[in-house]
Scaffold this active site. Structure first.
Site, PDB file in Angstrom:
ATOM      1  N   PRO A  10       0.791  -1.216   0.000  1.00  0.00           N
ATOM      2  CA  PRO A  10       0.000   0.000   0.000  1.00  0.00           C
ATOM      3  C   PRO A  10       0.832   1.279   0.000  1.00  0.00           C
ATOM      4  O   PRO A  10       1.857   1.372   0.676  1.00  0.00           O
ATOM      5  CB  PRO A  10      -0.821  -0.100   1.299  1.00  0.00           C
ATOM      6  CG  PRO A  10      -0.108  -1.085   2.142  1.00  0.00           C
ATOM      7  CD  PRO A  10       0.535  -2.057   1.185  1.00  0.00           C
ATOM      8  N   ASN A  11       0.350   2.221  -0.789  1.00  0.00           N
ATOM      9  CA  ASN A  11       0.897   3.582  -0.912  1.00  0.00           C
ATOM     10  C   ASN A  11       2.223   3.659  -1.663  1.00  0.00           C
ATOM     11  O   ASN A  11       2.724   4.759  -1.902  1.00  0.00           O
ATOM     12  CB  ASN A  11       1.040   4.246   0.482  1.00  0.00           C
ATOM     13  CG  ASN A  11      -0.290   4.339   1.194  1.00  0.00           C
ATOM     14  OD1 ASN A  11      -1.248   4.827   0.606  1.00  0.00           O
ATOM     15  ND2 ASN A  11      -0.385   3.844   2.408  1.00  0.00           N
ATOM     16  N   ARG A  18       5.247  10.936  -2.462  1.00  0.00           N
ATOM     17  CA  ARG A  18       4.937  10.698  -1.059  1.00  0.00           C
ATOM     18  C   ARG A  18       6.158  10.960  -0.176  1.00  0.00           C
ATOM     19  O   ARG A  18       7.197  10.330  -0.368  1.00  0.00           O
ATOM     20  CB  ARG A  18       4.535   9.224  -0.983  1.00  0.00           C
ATOM     21  CG  ARG A  18       4.392   8.667   0.364  1.00  0.00           C
ATOM     22  CD  ARG A  18       4.268   7.159   0.292  1.00  0.00           C
ATOM     23  NE  ARG A  18       3.996   6.682   1.630  1.00  0.00           N
ATOM     24  CZ  ARG A  18       4.245   5.467   2.058  1.00  0.00           C
ATOM     25  NH1 ARG A  18       4.767   4.570   1.227  1.00  0.00           N
ATOM     26  NH2 ARG A  18       3.970   5.133   3.276  1.00  0.00           N
ATOM     27  N   TYR A  23      11.313   8.921   1.425  1.00  0.00           N
ATOM     28  CA  TYR A  23      11.304   7.867   0.402  1.00  0.00           C
ATOM     29  C   TYR A  23      11.986   8.268  -0.906  1.00  0.00           C
ATOM     30  O   TYR A  23      12.119   7.441  -1.799  1.00  0.00           O
ATOM     31  CB  TYR A  23       9.858   7.438   0.112  1.00  0.00           C
ATOM     32  CG  TYR A  23       9.148   6.885   1.333  1.00  0.00           C
ATOM     33  CD1 TYR A  23       9.594   5.715   1.949  1.00  0.00           C
ATOM     34  CD2 TYR A  23       8.042   7.523   1.881  1.00  0.00           C
ATOM     35  CE1 TYR A  23       8.956   5.202   3.070  1.00  0.00           C
ATOM     36  CE2 TYR A  23       7.395   7.026   3.007  1.00  0.00           C
ATOM     37  CZ  TYR A  23       7.863   5.866   3.598  1.00  0.00           C
ATOM     38  OH  TYR A  23       7.235   5.361   4.706  1.00  0.00           O
ATOM     39  N   ASN A  79       8.088  -5.351  -0.530  1.00  0.00           N
ATOM     40  CA  ASN A  79       7.932  -4.205   0.357  1.00  0.00           C
ATOM     41  C   ASN A  79       6.454  -4.152   0.760  1.00  0.00           C
ATOM     42  O   ASN A  79       5.618  -3.694  -0.015  1.00  0.00           O
ATOM     43  CB  ASN A  79       8.352  -2.907  -0.337  1.00  0.00           C
ATOM     44  CG  ASN A  79       8.308  -1.727   0.634  1.00  0.00           C
ATOM     45  OD1 ASN A  79       7.702  -1.813   1.711  1.00  0.00           O
ATOM     46  ND2 ASN A  79       8.936  -0.629   0.256  1.00  0.00           N
ATOM     47  N   ALA A  82       2.834  -0.434   4.989  1.00  0.00           N
ATOM     48  CA  ALA A  82       2.306  -0.414   6.363  1.00  0.00           C
ATOM     49  C   ALA A  82       1.760  -1.775   6.805  1.00  0.00           C
ATOM     50  O   ALA A  82       1.645  -2.022   8.012  1.00  0.00           O
ATOM     51  CB  ALA A  82       1.227   0.651   6.482  1.00  0.00           C
ATOM     52  N   GLU A 104      12.149  -9.355   2.605  1.00  0.00           N
ATOM     53  CA  GLU A 104      11.395  -8.178   3.048  1.00  0.00           C
ATOM     54  C   GLU A 104      12.255  -6.945   2.841  1.00  0.00           C
ATOM     55  O   GLU A 104      13.449  -6.961   3.180  1.00  0.00           O
ATOM     56  CB  GLU A 104      11.047  -8.341   4.536  1.00  0.00           C
ATOM     57  CG  GLU A 104      10.362  -7.131   5.140  1.00  0.00           C
ATOM     58  CD  GLU A 104      10.171  -7.276   6.649  1.00  0.00           C
ATOM     59  OE1 GLU A 104      10.426  -8.365   7.205  1.00  0.00           O
ATOM     60  OE2 GLU A 104       9.762  -6.271   7.276  1.00  0.00           O
ATOM     61  N   HIS A 106      12.499  -2.544   3.015  1.00  0.00           N
ATOM     62  CA  HIS A 106      11.973  -1.222   3.353  1.00  0.00           C
ATOM     63  C   HIS A 106      12.937  -0.165   2.842  1.00  0.00           C
ATOM     64  O   HIS A 106      14.153  -0.264   3.071  1.00  0.00           O
ATOM     65  CB  HIS A 106      11.766  -1.077   4.865  1.00  0.00           C
ATOM     66  CG  HIS A 106      10.817  -2.089   5.385  1.00  0.00           C
ATOM     67  ND1 HIS A 106       9.465  -2.016   5.139  1.00  0.00           N
ATOM     68  CD2 HIS A 106      11.022  -3.243   6.066  1.00  0.00           C
ATOM     69  CE1 HIS A 106       8.879  -3.074   5.675  1.00  0.00           C
ATOM     70  NE2 HIS A 106       9.796  -3.839   6.233  1.00  0.00           N
ATOM     71  N   ARG A 113      12.567   5.077  13.005  1.00  0.00           N
ATOM     72  CA  ARG A 113      11.336   5.874  12.899  1.00  0.00           C
ATOM     73  C   ARG A 113      10.414   5.595  14.098  1.00  0.00           C
ATOM     74  O   ARG A 113      10.878   5.138  15.132  1.00  0.00           O
ATOM     75  CB  ARG A 113      10.670   5.575  11.547  1.00  0.00           C
ATOM     76  CG  ARG A 113      11.562   5.984  10.363  1.00  0.00           C
ATOM     77  CD  ARG A 113      10.906   5.687   9.034  1.00  0.00           C
ATOM     78  NE  ARG A 113       9.663   6.430   8.871  1.00  0.00           N
ATOM     79  CZ  ARG A 113       8.777   6.181   7.907  1.00  0.00           C
ATOM     80  NH1 ARG A 113       9.024   5.223   7.013  1.00  0.00           N
ATOM     81  NH2 ARG A 113       7.668   6.882   7.824  1.00  0.00           N
TER      82      ARG A 113
HETATM   83  C1  DQA Z   1       8.052   1.262   4.170  1.00  0.00           C
HETATM   84  C2  DQA Z   1       8.053   1.522   5.680  1.00  0.00           C
HETATM   85  C3  DQA Z   1       6.661   1.336   6.268  1.00  0.00           C
HETATM   86  O1  DQA Z   1       6.686   1.600   7.663  1.00  0.00           O
HETATM   87  C4  DQA Z   1       5.691   2.316   5.623  1.00  0.00           C
HETATM   88  O2  DQA Z   1       4.381   2.102   6.107  1.00  0.00           O
HETATM   89  C5  DQA Z   1       5.718   2.230   4.133  1.00  0.00           C
HETATM   90  C6  DQA Z   1       7.017   2.128   3.460  1.00  0.00           C
HETATM   91  C7  DQA Z   1       9.424   1.574   3.544  1.00  0.00           C
HETATM   92  O3  DQA Z   1       9.630   1.157   2.410  1.00  0.00           O
HETATM   93  O4  DQA Z   1      10.271   2.223   4.156  1.00  0.00           O
HETATM   94  O5  DQA Z   1       4.701   2.352   3.472  1.00  0.00           O
HETATM   95  O6  DQA Z   1       7.771  -0.104   3.944  1.00  0.00           O
END
Ligand code: DQA
Length: 156
Positions: A10-11, A18, A23, A79, A82, A104, A106, A113
């Site tokens: 998501p996102n 964003r 990011y 990735n 959230a 995994e 990020h 954070r």
């Molecule tokens: C993320 C870190 C997550 O905490 C966040 O909700 C994201 C992006 C990252 O790539 O740093 O959407 O996965």
């Protein structure tokens, strides 16, 4: 040529727009192009998928799991956004496909954070974790996955 699934949750479709301080300015299509380029160098085919829906991500993990069993899929770089911090269902999906190596990833260093980002439901089911290298993490994860596969193939 084996396939690697690059899965974004998501996102992550908003990458580039964003919170760029966290990011960066690279968009998702740019990240996917970066992955395809790395895949070409590493000798794997890259399949990219992004969804804001937990169920759609679960379905793709199941599909990759079937591919892993029939030998067409090498693994998955994921990735989970959230959902990392909330999703027992994604944890179960990875466990459920049994064997598919999932890295995994990020972009940001989640451990530097907010406290709610420090726990991951995905990590206990992951074959490896890449955190905090920006979008270069995708390339690092792909390389790690391919090296892991080569090392295991050489040992058998
Ligand atoms: C993320 C870190 C997550 O905490 C966040 O909700 C994201 C992006 C990252 O790539 O740093 O959407 O996965």
């Amino acid at each position: 040529m084996k396939k690697v699934l690059v899965l974004n949750g998501p996102n992550l479709n908003l990458l580039g727009l964003r919170e760029p301080a966290l990011y960066g300015h690279t968009t998702l299509p740019d990240v996917e192009a970066l992955c395809r380029d790395a895949g070409q160098k590493l000798g794997v085919e890259i399949e990219c998928f992004q969804s804001n829906s937990e169920g759609a991500l679960i379905d793709r993990i199941h599909e990759a799991g079937r591919g892993y069993k029939d030998g067409t899929v090498l693994g998955c770089v994921f990735n989970p956004g959230a959902y990392t911090h909330t999703s027992v269902a994604l944890h179960d999906a990875i466990k459920g496909v049994d064997g598919l190596p999932v890295i995994e990833l990020h972009i940001s260093n989640v451990h530097a954070r907010e406290a709610f980002r420090h726990h991951s439901f995905i990590s206990p089911a992951a074959a490896g974790i890449v955190v905090g290298f920006g979008v270069d993490g995708y390339v690092i994860a792909l390389e790690g996955l391919v090296r892991r596969h080569a090392r295991q193939a050489a040992a058998t």
